[in-house]
Scaffold this motif. Structure first.
Motif, PDB file in Angstrom:
ATOM      1  N   PHE A  87      37.795  36.894  42.345  1.00  0.00           N
ATOM      2  CA  PHE A  87      39.013  35.949  42.340  1.00  0.00           C
ATOM      3  C   PHE A  87      40.415  36.665  42.144  1.00  0.00           C
ATOM      4  CE2 PHE A  87      35.046  34.173  40.375  1.00  0.00           C
ATOM      5  CZ  PHE A  87      35.200  32.938  41.036  1.00  0.00           C
ATOM      6  N   HIS A  88      40.113  38.045  42.508  1.00  0.00           N
ATOM      7  CA  HIS A  88      41.529  38.981  42.314  1.00  0.00           C
ATOM      8  C   HIS A  88      42.614  38.849  41.006  1.00  0.00           C
ATOM      9  CE1 HIS A  88      43.766  35.630  44.492  1.00  0.00           C
ATOM     10  NE2 HIS A  88      42.589  35.666  44.753  1.00  0.00           N
ATOM     11  N   PRO A  89      41.875  39.099  39.797  1.00  0.00           N
ATOM     12  CA  PRO A  89      42.392  38.636  38.464  1.00  0.00           C
ATOM     13  C   PRO A  89      43.710  39.602  38.508  1.00  0.00           C
ATOM     14  CG  PRO A  89      40.607  39.957  38.151  1.00  0.00           C
ATOM     15  CD  PRO A  89      40.407  39.701  39.516  1.00  0.00           C
ATOM     16  N   PRO A  90      44.652  39.446  37.537  1.00  0.00           N
ATOM     17  CA  PRO A  90      45.474  40.245  37.153  1.00  0.00           C
ATOM     18  C   PRO A  90      45.066  41.969  37.060  1.00  0.00           C
ATOM     19  CG  PRO A  90      45.867  38.480  35.829  1.00  0.00           C
ATOM     20  CD  PRO A  90      44.553  38.320  36.482  1.00  0.00           C
ATOM     21  N   TYR A  91      45.823  42.880  37.600  1.00  0.00           N
ATOM     22  CA  TYR A  91      45.414  44.268  37.521  1.00  0.00           C
ATOM     23  C   TYR A  91      44.705  44.763  36.243  1.00  0.00           C
ATOM     24  CZ  TYR A  91      44.565  48.961  38.222  1.00  0.00           C
ATOM     25  OH  TYR A  91      43.978  50.346  38.471  1.00  0.00           O
ATOM     26  N   PRO A  92      45.287  44.298  35.000  1.00  0.00           N
ATOM     27  CA  PRO A  92      44.675  45.126  33.984  1.00  0.00           C
ATOM     28  C   PRO A  92      43.269  44.448  33.494  1.00  0.00           C
ATOM     29  CG  PRO A  92      46.847  44.139  33.357  1.00  0.00           C
ATOM     30  CD  PRO A  92      46.632  43.635  34.800  1.00  0.00           C
ATOM     31  N   ALA A  93      42.876  43.560  34.305  1.00  0.00           N
ATOM     32  CA  ALA A  93      41.280  43.053  33.906  1.00  0.00           C
ATOM     33  C   ALA A  93      40.608  43.750  34.641  1.00  0.00           C
ATOM     34  CB  ALA A  93      41.532  41.443  34.278  1.00  0.00           C
ATOM     35  N   LEU A  94      40.932  44.554  36.001  1.00  0.00           N
ATOM     36  CA  LEU A  94      40.100  45.116  36.873  1.00  0.00           C
ATOM     37  C   LEU A  94      39.379  46.344  36.047  1.00  0.00           C
ATOM     38  CD1 LEU A  94      41.287  43.518  39.059  1.00  0.00           C
ATOM     39  CD2 LEU A  94      41.316  45.713  40.599  1.00  0.00           C
ATOM     40  N   PRO A  95      40.104  47.347  35.307  1.00  0.00           N
ATOM     41  CA  PRO A  95      39.437  48.494  34.600  1.00  0.00           C
ATOM     42  C   PRO A  95      38.246  47.947  33.472  1.00  0.00           C
ATOM     43  CG  PRO A  95      41.598  48.600  34.827  1.00  0.00           C
ATOM     44  CD  PRO A  95      41.622  47.328  35.200  1.00  0.00           C
TER      45      PRO A  95
END
Length: 495
Positions: A147-155
């Motif tokens: 769902f390619h969330p906002p980058y801060p969610a990835l880590p």
């Protein structure tokens, strides 16, 4: 009832007493200690004088071993593809090297948590608990990526991937590391990881560069593959419960106490705690060795594509292919050299592989040619390949059997943190110095782990590790002997 082989301990050596109530309620049969080799039994290590378990005996081990092999392939695909996708993640979110490197750093917390909880998970849930929690944790970390969330969610999301990989890595290394012909079996197992690292970047790069797909579409593939491993692992280890594991620990203490007396530190029925195990210098040396090794491996695999694009100016598909060749070399090295390492001895073999790796890393750094870079990095992967399996085998030979579950589990999971720590460091430094800092950092790591390896007891001779405990050798003995020999040679001879 036969003993349980815990992932960490990998060998559970004997069987539980026939009057054990928990064991009696399990479906296993009560058999004499010397005959205890069945589906759940992990046989004892060479220190205990009993026959080691084999990958194909009992028959259920075949199903288990190939399920684990498939899981390691998926771990390699996940780690390898992340490096190949890194430039595209960076451009998609318009972020810096330092910020994008957080995708490597965040799983470290998951690996560290796995290292600390591994023993408890075995004690309370057994191997079947690991077989369930590992794939599920990985899926929790992968599903949101599509769902390619906002980058801060990835880590944050990738913390779960680190935890899932950490508990599986530690558990299955311990189990296989105590089997007959462990060097070869671990070589194939980690060769599976390398195979995943080979095909993961290839698939991901082809999807992005040739298929014109966004970077996150690769994780649709991984969801399907990781879902399958869950339905393989849980049935394979269904009978490897906590009761079976605890019975194995009790039997292990009984067996060690009846031997040379150096095995267990507690009374029969009392498990060795992680705190006790962490007092051993050997455990920390192996953990630091694996931390550095995995850090060098994943730093190379993770930043090769970016290095080839930005420094060697290779075209995008070839840059991604370089990462594939590195992981291919790693795969072949683990399988092929696994048969060599055990014959000449782990201590001398790994020292030789590391010296060759240092030379190849220097050539990769200093020769600014695309074809040469691809060649050097492929052979670098080949000689780095057997390092992880050999370290696990060395730990089983140097440590008491009762330590194996906690020690190998901690070292493997702690070492897995190198997959987060060092690639992040490369990215953070590269932000101001350029991605070419990859080369001196990897070179320094290789020299560091060579020093760590030489500090292990056993000396550079075949059979040294096996005899180190019997000879009461301690950490750093090799350096002390070498210093004493040099001092003696340099002293002027009296007339």
């Amino acid at each position: 009832m036969a003993t349980a082989v815990s992932e960490d301990v990998a060998i559970h050596e004997g069987t539980a007493p026939s009057d054990d109530r928990d064991a009696h309620n399990d479906s296993e049969k009560v058999v004499p200690l010397e005959d205890a080799v069945d589906e759940e039994s992990g046989t004892r290590s060479p220190q205990s004088g009993q026959q080691l378990q084999r990958w194909n005996d009992p028959a259920v081990n075949i199903f288990r071993y190939f399920s684990i092999l498939y899981s390691f392939i998926l771990m390699g695909m996940t780690d390898g593809a992340l490096g190949a996708l890194l430039p595209y993640i960076e451009s998609y979110y318009s972020i810096s090297y330092t910020v994008v490197s957080l995708v490597f750093l965040s799983p470290f917390a998951g690996y560290l948590l796995a290292a600390l909880l591994n023993n408890q998970i075995h004690h309370r849930l057994g191997q079947v608990g690991v077989a369930f929690m590992g794939p599920v944790s990985r899926l929790i970390g992968i599903v949101p990526l599509v769902f390619h969330p906002p980058y801060p969610a990835l880590p944050v999301i990738l913390l779960f991937t680190g935890f899932g990989n950490g508990i599986e890595d530690s558990a299955w290394n311990a189990w296989v590391g105590n089997m007959h012909r462990a060097n070869e079996l671990l070589g194939v197992l980690h060769g599976g990881y390398g195979l995943g690292g080979t095909i993961g970047p290839l698939i991901a790069t082809a999807m992005v560069t040739k298929g014109g797909l966004p970077w996150y579409t690769f994780y649709y593939v991984m969801i399907g593959l990781d879902g399958l491993v869950l339905f393989l692992m849980v049935p394979a280890f269904w009978r490897a419960t906590a009761e079976v594991h605890r019975a194995a620990v009790r039997a292990g203490y009984a067996g060690e106490d009846s031997g040379d007396g150096r095995g267990g530190e507690g009374e029969e029925g009392k498990r060795t705690t992680t705190r006790t195990v962490l007092r051993s210098p050997v455990v920390w040396l192996v953990a630091l060795f694996l931390l550095g090794y995995v850090g060098a491996e994943v730093s190379l695999g993770g930043w090769i594509t970016t290095f080839m694009l930005r420094v060697r100016h290779a075209e995008p598909f070839l840059a991604g292919l370089t990462s594939t060749f590195f992981w291919l070399g790693l795969t072949v090295g683990r399988v092929v050299l696994g048969f060599v390492t055990g014959k000449i001895g782990e201590k001398v073999a790994i020292a030789a592989y590391l010296l060759l790796s240092v030379g190849l890393q220097l050539l990769y750094w200093l020769v600014p040619n695309i074809a040469a870079s691809v060649t050097f990095v492929t052979f670098l992967g080949f000689f780095l390949g057997p390092l992880f399996p050999a370290a696990v085998v060395a730990a089983t030979k140097l440590l008491p059997t009762s330590y194996h579950v906690s020690a190998i589990g901690f070292a493997a999971a702690f070492g897995g943190g190198g997959a987060a720590l060092f690639p992040f460091a490369v990215g953070a430094i590269a932000q101001s110095k350029g991605v070419e800092v990859l080369q001196p950092i990897v070179l320094a790591i290789l020299l560091f782990i060579l020093l760590i390896w030489l500090m292990l007891p056993g000396g550079l001779k075949t059979g040294g590790l096996e005899n180190a405990r019997d000879n009461n050798e301690s950490v750093g003995d090799g350096f002390r002997k070498a210093f004493a020999w040099l001092k003696e040679r340099l002293q002027p001879k009296r007339v």
